[in-house]
Structures are given as structure tokens and as C-alpha cells.
Design a protein around this motif. Structure first.
Motif, short mmCIF file in Angstrom:
data_model
loop_
_atom_site.label_atom_id
_atom_site.label_comp_id
_atom_site.label_asym_id
_atom_site.label_seq_id
_atom_site.Cartn_x
_atom_site.Cartn_y
_atom_site.Cartn_z
N GLU A 86 0.89 -1.17 0.04
CA GLU A 86 0.02 -0.15 -0.05
C GLU A 86 1.01 1.11 -0.08
OE1 GLU A 86 -2.72 -0.31 2.98
OE2 GLU A 86 -3.65 -2.02 2.67
N ALA A 87 1.87 1.23 0.81
CA ALA A 87 2.98 2.17 0.75
C ALA A 87 3.42 2.35 -0.63
CB ALA A 87 3.91 2.14 2.01
N VAL A 88 4.08 1.59 -1.03
CA VAL A 88 4.47 1.81 -2.62
C VAL A 88 3.53 2.11 -3.42
CG1 VAL A 88 5.36 0.36 -4.53
CG2 VAL A 88 6.21 0.01 -2.11
N GLU A 89 2.15 1.69 -3.43
CA GLU A 89 1.43 2.11 -4.73
C GLU A 89 0.79 3.75 -4.10
OE1 GLU A 89 -2.13 -0.32 -4.82
OE2 GLU A 89 -1.05 -1.97 -5.17
N ARG A 90 0.97 4.02 -2.91
CA ARG A 90 0.63 5.45 -2.62
C ARG A 90 1.80 6.30 -3.03
NH1 ARG A 90 -1.12 4.49 2.21
NH2 ARG A 90 1.07 4.48 3.24
N PHE A 91 2.91 5.90 -3.05
CA PHE A 91 3.90 6.64 -3.47
C PHE A 91 4.34 6.76 -4.92
CE2 PHE A 91 8.26 6.50 -5.52
CZ PHE A 91 8.76 7.70 -5.30
N LEU A 92 3.89 5.85 -5.66
CA LEU A 92 3.74 5.79 -7.17
C LEU A 92 2.52 6.63 -7.56
CD1 LEU A 92 4.49 2.05 -7.89
CD2 LEU A 92 5.90 3.92 -8.17
N ARG A 93 1.48 6.61 -6.88
CA ARG A 93 0.57 7.62 -7.33
C ARG A 93 0.67 9.06 -7.27
NH1 ARG A 93 -2.88 4.09 -4.54
NH2 ARG A 93 -3.07 5.39 -2.67
N LYS A 94 1.42 9.49 -6.04
CA LYS A 94 1.88 10.67 -5.55
C LYS A 94 3.00 11.23 -6.23
CE LYS A 94 0.32 11.04 -1.13
NZ LYS A 94 0.40 11.24 0.34
N ALA A 95 4.02 10.42 -6.88
CA ALA A 95 5.14 10.51 -7.53
C ALA A 95 4.62 10.93 -9.26
CB ALA A 95 6.38 9.38 -7.71
N ASP A 96 3.77 10.08 -9.63
CA ASP A 96 3.41 10.38 -10.95
C ASP A 96 2.29 11.52 -10.97
OD1 ASP A 96 4.06 7.82 -11.81
OD2 ASP A 96 2.15 6.87 -11.86
N SER A 97 1.64 11.97 -9.88
CA SER A 97 0.81 13.37 -9.85
C SER A 97 1.79 14.42 -9.81
CB SER A 97 0.24 13.03 -8.70
OG SER A 97 -0.62 14.54 -8.68
N THR A 98 3.00 14.28 -9.15
CA THR A 98 3.86 15.43 -8.94
C THR A 98 4.52 15.52 -10.35
OG1 THR A 98 4.27 14.93 -6.71
CG2 THR A 98 6.10 16.03 -7.80
N TYR A 99 4.92 14.39 -11.08
CA TYR A 99 5.52 14.58 -12.44
C TYR A 99 4.75 15.27 -13.29
CZ TYR A 99 8.41 13.15 -16.45
OH TYR A 99 9.05 13.49 -17.40
N GLU A 100 3.41 14.89 -13.28
CA GLU A 100 2.56 15.24 -14.19
C GLU A 100 2.33 16.77 -14.26
OE1 GLU A 100 -1.33 13.08 -13.99
OE2 GLU A 100 -0.35 11.29 -14.46
N GLU A 101 2.27 17.04 -12.88
CA GLU A 101 2.22 18.70 -12.65
C GLU A 101 3.19 19.26 -13.44
OE1 GLU A 101 1.53 19.40 -8.55
OE2 GLU A 101 -0.59 18.19 -8.50
N TYR A 102 4.37 18.88 -13.07
CA TYR A 102 5.79 19.41 -13.82
C TYR A 102 5.71 19.36 -15.08
CZ TYR A 102 10.50 19.90 -15.15
OH TYR A 102 11.64 20.38 -15.73
N GLU A 103 5.17 18.36 -15.81
CA GLU A 103 4.97 18.48 -17.27
C GLU A 103 4.23 19.24 -17.71
OE1 GLU A 103 6.63 15.99 -19.66
OE2 GLU A 103 8.06 16.24 -18.12
N GLN A 104 3.12 19.50 -17.00
CA GLN A 104 2.16 20.50 -17.48
C GLN A 104 2.54 22.03 -17.18
OE1 GLN A 104 -1.61 19.05 -15.79
NE2 GLN A 104 -1.56 17.13 -16.71
#
Length: 49
Positions: free
Chosen positions: A6-24
């Protein structure tokens, strides 16, 4: 599912979201790195390392 999974999945979701915000263009590189660092720290705490 284990707590670690669960911690890894939460991290991956948050990391993906962070990266998407940067890309946008919503966050600059410094903000993105600080947010990723905080997500990494939270993951480490969650898995006990």
C-alpha cells in the motif's frame, strides 16, 4: 495487500501526480524535487527504512 504494498502504491500515485504537474507546467523543477523528496521520505517511514 501488505502495508508495504500500500505504501508503494501510494508513493507511485503521488510521484506520478507530481511529475504530471511538472510536465504540465504547474510546478518548477525545485518544487517538483522537494515534493518527490517528501514522498520518498514518507515511503521510507512507511516501510521502516
Amino acid at each position: 495487500m501488505t502495508d508495504t504494498d500500500e505504501a508503494v502504491e501510494r508513493f507511485l500515485r503521488k510521484a506520478d501526480s507530481t511529475y504530471e504537474e511538472y510536465e504540465q507546467g504547474y510546478a518548477d523543477a525545485d518544487v517538483t524535487l522537494r515534493r518527490l523528496k517528501s514522498h520518498i521520505d514518507a515511503l521510507r517511514d512507511a516501510v521502516g527504512n
